[in-house]
Design an enzyme around this catalytic site. Structure first.
Site, short mmCIF file in Angstrom:
data_model
loop_
_atom_site.label_atom_id
_atom_site.label_comp_id
_atom_site.label_asym_id
_atom_site.label_seq_id
_atom_site.Cartn_x
_atom_site.Cartn_y
_atom_site.Cartn_z
N HIS A 137 -3.39 -5.82 2.09
CA HIS A 137 -3.04 -6.00 3.51
C HIS A 137 -3.60 -7.36 3.94
O HIS A 137 -4.06 -8.13 3.12
CB HIS A 137 -3.70 -4.93 4.38
CG HIS A 137 -3.31 -3.54 4.06
ND1 HIS A 137 -2.18 -2.95 4.57
CD2 HIS A 137 -3.89 -2.59 3.28
CE1 HIS A 137 -2.09 -1.70 4.14
NE2 HIS A 137 -3.12 -1.46 3.35
N CYS B 128 0.83 -1.21 0.00
CA CYS B 128 0.00 0.00 0.00
C CYS B 128 0.87 1.27 0.00
O CYS B 128 1.48 1.57 -1.01
CB CYS B 128 -1.00 -0.06 1.15
SG CYS B 128 -2.44 0.97 0.83
N ARG C 48 -12.21 6.47 -1.67
CA ARG C 48 -11.31 5.49 -1.04
C ARG C 48 -11.70 4.10 -1.49
O ARG C 48 -12.88 3.78 -1.63
CB ARG C 48 -11.40 5.56 0.49
CG ARG C 48 -10.49 6.59 1.09
CD ARG C 48 -10.27 6.38 2.57
NE ARG C 48 -9.07 5.59 2.86
CZ ARG C 48 -7.83 6.02 2.70
NH1 ARG C 48 -7.59 7.21 2.21
NH2 ARG C 48 -6.80 5.26 3.01
N1 GLN Z 1 -1.86 6.86 2.15
C1 GLN Z 1 -2.05 5.96 1.04
C2 GLN Z 1 -3.41 6.09 0.37
O1 GLN Z 1 -4.40 6.37 1.03
C3 GLN Z 1 -1.76 4.53 1.46
C4 GLN Z 1 -2.78 4.00 2.46
C5 GLN Z 1 -2.37 2.70 3.12
O2 GLN Z 1 -1.19 2.34 3.18
N2 GLN Z 1 -3.33 1.99 3.64
O3 GLN Z 1 -3.52 5.88 -0.81
#
Ligand code: GLN
Length: 239
Positions: A191, A94, A127
């Site tokens: 993840h 990520c 998101r």
């Molecule tokens: N900050 C990054 C995004 O939102 C990665 C998020 C994360 O590692 N979960 O795209």
């Protein structure tokens, strides 16, 4: 391997550690020890110099602020670039995946990445949160990827990398592909932690690091059950 001992470095756990990223180090260490390799796991905080002679480097997920700081410190340190030049394996999740590319967005600002992978990340329309699944690049010879994603960024791949997988559920890079790899560098939005949920992916990294053509199989009954459960849940949610 550079020495008798397999050396795993978990980069900046103080900044980049969401959704059980420690689990990726635990899984690699356990699966290597079960095959008889002595293992050393080093947690390198963001105020420490990065050793350059480890075999596997892990970079986890993170919020925008810690991600930007982590990238700046890794660029200033320079150690990861030296390690990659010497053939080390890198696994980024990520935020840790995005910062391996040329640029990424955090808190509305574009930041320079480490430029180790030919990819860049922008903000997406929303998101991406939830189950992530995909069919992995056939050249890697792995069963389907399963994981959990939570990111605002979307990632565009350049010609210098291959997608890790074709998305079958979730978003990944852009709704079509997920993750990327080149040589011994591999990144994913998954993840879970990713290597607990995808033991074959852990073994791919171990194979790259140790040079072993074929690692002896392990008893993956529990991991297989978890994988089957998640895949059934994903299929049910889509029906
Ligand atoms: N900050 C990054 C995004 O939102 C990665 C998020 C994360 O590692 N979960 O795209």
């Amino acid at each position: 391997m550079s020495t008798e001992t397999l050396r795993i470095v978990w980069i900046y756990p103080d900044l980049l550690s969401t959704y059980g990223d420690r689990g990726n180090a635990l899984i690699l260490a356990r699966r290597a020890r079960q095959r008889g390799f002595p293992v050393e796991v080093l947690e390198v905080r963001s105020d420490q110099r990065l050793p350059t002679t480890a075999d596997i480097y892990l970079i986890g997920g993170g919020e925008d602020g810690p991600q930007a700081l982590g990238a700046q410190r890794l660029i200033a340190d320079g150690g990861l670039h030296r390690a990659v030049a010497q053939g080390s394996v890198v696994f980024g999740v990520c935020a840790g995946y995005q910062l391996l590319g040329t640029s990424f967005f955090a808190k509305g600002t574009q930041y320079q990445g480490l430029e180790l992978l030919d990819l860049s990340s922008d903000r997406g329309p929303s998101r991406a949160v939830g189950e992530l699944a995909g069919d992995i690049d056939a050249r890697l010879g792995l069963p389907p990827l399963t994981g959990f994603e939570n990111h605002g960024g979307r990632t565009r791949l350049g010609p210098g990398v291959s997608p890790l997988a074709r998305v079958t559920a979730g978003v990944g890079n852009d709704g079509a592909t997920e993750g990327a790899w080149r040589g011994k560098l591999l990144g994913t939005y998954s993840h879970g932690p990713a290597l607990a949920r995808n033991p074959a992916l852990a073994d791919l990294l171990l194979g790259w690091a140790t040079g072993a053509q074929r690692l002896p199989p392990l008893d993956d009954t529990w991991a297989d059950r978890l994988r089957a459960e998640r895949r059934t849940a994903v299929a049910a949610a889509r029906a």
